[in-house]
Scaffold this active site. Structure first.
Site, PDB file in Angstrom:
ATOM      1  N   THR A  14      31.565  48.824  49.970  1.00 12.71           N
ATOM      2  CA  THR A  14      32.667  48.224  50.726  1.00 12.71           C
ATOM      3  C   THR A  14      32.625  46.697  50.722  1.00 12.71           C
ATOM      4  O   THR A  14      33.511  46.049  51.278  1.00 12.71           O
ATOM      5  CB  THR A  14      32.657  48.721  52.189  1.00 12.71           C
ATOM      6  N   GLY A  15      31.605  46.110  50.102  1.00  4.51           N
ATOM      7  CA  GLY A  15      31.508  44.659  50.028  1.00  4.51           C
ATOM      8  C   GLY A  15      32.340  44.096  48.887  1.00  4.51           C
ATOM      9  O   GLY A  15      32.893  44.829  48.061  1.00  4.51           O
ATOM     10  N   ARG A  42      27.459  51.662  59.472  1.00  6.05           N
ATOM     11  CA  ARG A  42      28.661  51.072  60.064  1.00  6.05           C
ATOM     12  C   ARG A  42      29.899  51.290  59.186  1.00  6.05           C
ATOM     13  O   ARG A  42      31.013  51.450  59.696  1.00  6.05           O
ATOM     14  CB  ARG A  42      28.430  49.572  60.279  1.00  6.05           C
ATOM     15  N   ARG A 102      14.269  40.115  40.989  1.00  3.40           N
ATOM     16  CA  ARG A 102      14.527  39.275  39.811  1.00  3.40           C
ATOM     17  C   ARG A 102      13.264  38.673  39.190  1.00  3.40           C
ATOM     18  O   ARG A 102      13.151  38.584  37.972  1.00  3.40           O
ATOM     19  CB  ARG A 102      15.501  38.146  40.171  1.00  3.40           C
ATOM     20  N   CYS A 133      24.494  34.645  40.362  1.00  2.00           N
ATOM     21  CA  CYS A 133      25.798  34.415  39.733  1.00  2.00           C
ATOM     22  C   CYS A 133      25.862  33.078  38.995  1.00  2.00           C
ATOM     23  O   CYS A 133      26.399  32.998  37.874  1.00  2.00           O
ATOM     24  CB  CYS A 133      26.903  34.495  40.781  1.00  2.00           C
ATOM     25  N   GLN A 160      30.261  26.020  44.173  1.00  2.00           N
ATOM     26  CA  GLN A 160      30.334  27.462  44.290  1.00  2.00           C
ATOM     27  C   GLN A 160      31.349  27.936  45.326  1.00  2.00           C
ATOM     28  O   GLN A 160      31.413  27.429  46.449  1.00  2.00           O
ATOM     29  CB  GLN A 160      28.943  28.027  44.614  1.00  2.00           C
ATOM     30  N   LYS A 217      16.207  29.561  42.556  1.00  2.00           N
ATOM     31  CA  LYS A 217      16.563  30.766  41.800  1.00  2.00           C
ATOM     32  C   LYS A 217      17.026  30.378  40.399  1.00  2.00           C
ATOM     33  O   LYS A 217      16.633  30.994  39.404  1.00  2.00           O
ATOM     34  CB  LYS A 217      17.685  31.538  42.499  1.00  2.00           C
ATOM     35  N   ARG A 239      28.431  24.364  48.101  1.00  2.00           N
ATOM     36  CA  ARG A 239      29.499  25.296  48.459  1.00  2.00           C
ATOM     37  C   ARG A 239      30.791  24.498  48.644  1.00  2.00           C
ATOM     38  O   ARG A 239      30.806  23.484  49.358  1.00  2.00           O
ATOM     39  CB  ARG A 239      29.162  26.040  49.745  1.00  2.00           C
ATOM     40  N   HIS A 246      32.959  29.979  40.346  1.00  2.00           N
ATOM     41  CA  HIS A 246      31.951  28.919  40.439  1.00  2.00           C
ATOM     42  C   HIS A 246      32.133  27.929  39.286  1.00  2.00           C
ATOM     43  O   HIS A 246      32.390  28.335  38.148  1.00  2.00           O
ATOM     44  CB  HIS A 246      30.539  29.502  40.357  1.00  2.00           C
ATOM     45  N   ASN A 319      32.600  34.326  39.829  1.00  2.00           N
ATOM     46  CA  ASN A 319      31.278  34.692  40.341  1.00  2.00           C
ATOM     47  C   ASN A 319      31.182  36.141  40.784  1.00  2.00           C
ATOM     48  O   ASN A 319      30.094  36.727  40.774  1.00  2.00           O
ATOM     49  CB  ASN A 319      30.905  33.788  41.520  1.00  2.00           C
TER      50      ASN A 319
END
Length: 340
Positions: A14-15, A42, A102, A133, A160, A217, A239, A246, A319
């Protein structure tokens, strides 16, 4: 594509990324025998659409993966850490979009255009990691340059989109923009500062070295994917008030002499890359061009005049798609075609 069909689960269905994973499975005609949609307690009971029908979302549990061949995870690091080993134990291969696995030396970190051979290492733990991403689009653009000219050092600044944080961030940018235009009080919940009409040089938590987790990362993942620990990498991640897509300003220093013309020629033949570079007609990559696409767009290719072997690039990609969902489905395609 193989004639076999597979039972597939999507965890975090659902994301924003989970929803796109389901779309990509359908768009790319992955041979799905059955689809199981999983999410938190939920979200259980909601429905997602797949091939014109609705699929009931079930609660993600340790027993959710019995009889499942492949699972695409996009439910956060702690969820992946807890549930991915259970899936693997039940014979399900996990393609995980979080940062949890990762840098595990026994888990391959894969971008299909760059290191598809690494998929074969899935047998070690039954898990394959999807990179960050921002890392994905950067290595898609830089791998052909590295193979041809050898990259010594990368300096990258990212711009981003809020969708990288999830659906709540998308809504926050929309609400803040609307409220500012209407001279209303601004509410912030997702980010520590207002994101509308602003830029935040802060993605993920700050570390002791002054960098953020997001920045480190990119450093570590780039070296692992390109299979070269000697490459110098430094990143600043920002951001910006963009919904999808991105952007990255990338400066590279190479071992061999390099020219913009050579870079354009190399990238013009590179898988997954589209060169968009004609300043005379104001053609260069923008997030609005990348949104909804799977291409990594590269432009503003020019010589770095401050060093002998340097080049500047501007790299843009969606992204949520190539930076997450599409990359995961591409990995699943390699598994289906060559290993299952």
């Amino acid at each position: 594509m193989t004639e076999k069909t597979f039972s597939v689960a999507v965890a975090g269905a659902t994301g924003a990324v989970g929803d796109q994973m389901i779309r990509c499975l359908e768009e790319r005609q992955f041979p799905v025998k059955s689809l199981k949609a999983l999410a938190s307690k939920r979200s259980a009971g909601k429905r997602v659409r797949y091939k014109g029908e609705t699929v009931l979302v079930e609660e993600l549990t340790e027993d959710s993966f019995k009889g499942i061949d492949l699972a695409l995870f996009s439910a956060g690091g702690s969820t992946s850490t807890r549930f991915a080993p259970h899936a693997a134990k039940d014979g399900c291969i996990v393609i995980d979009n979080s940062s949890a696995w990762r840098m595990d030396p026994e888990v391959p970190l894969v971008v299909p255009e760059v290191n598809p051979h690494a998929v074969s290492d899935y047998t070690r733990k039954g898990i394959i990691a999807n990179p960050n991403c921002s890392t994905i689009q950067m290595v898609v653009a830089l791998n052909p340059i590295h193979r041809r000219f050898g990259i010594k050092r990368i300096v990258v600044s990212t711009y981003q989109a809020v969708s990288g944080t999830g659906k709540k961030a998308i809504h926050e940018l929309f609400d803040q923009t609307r409220d500012m235009i209407n001279f209303l009080d601004i509410k912030k919940d997702v980010y520590p500062h207002r994101i509308a009409f602003n830029c935040l040089p802060h993605i993920d938590a700050f570390l002791k070295n002054g960098y953020t987790k997001e920045e480190m990362k990119m450093v570590h993942e780039t070296r692992k994917i390109l299979e070269d620990t000697d490459i110098g990498v430094t990143a600043t991640t920002i951001r910006v008030p963009v919904f999808f897509g991105h952007s990255e300003s990338i400066n590279v220093e190479t071992d061999k002499p390099i020219t913009p013309e050579e870079v354009k020629a190399v990238l013009g033949k590179a898988p997954g890359v589209k060169v968009v570079d004609d300043p005379s007609t104001n053609r260069y990559p923008m997030p609005i061009d990348a949104a909804g696409q799977d291409w990594t767009l590269v432009g503003r290719i020019r010589k770095d005049e401050s060093i002998p072997n340097g080049i500047n690039l501007w790299v843009v990609a969606d992204n949520i798609r190539k930076g997450a969902a599409t990359n995961a489905v591409q990995i699943a395609e390699i598994l289906a075609e060559k290993y299952l």
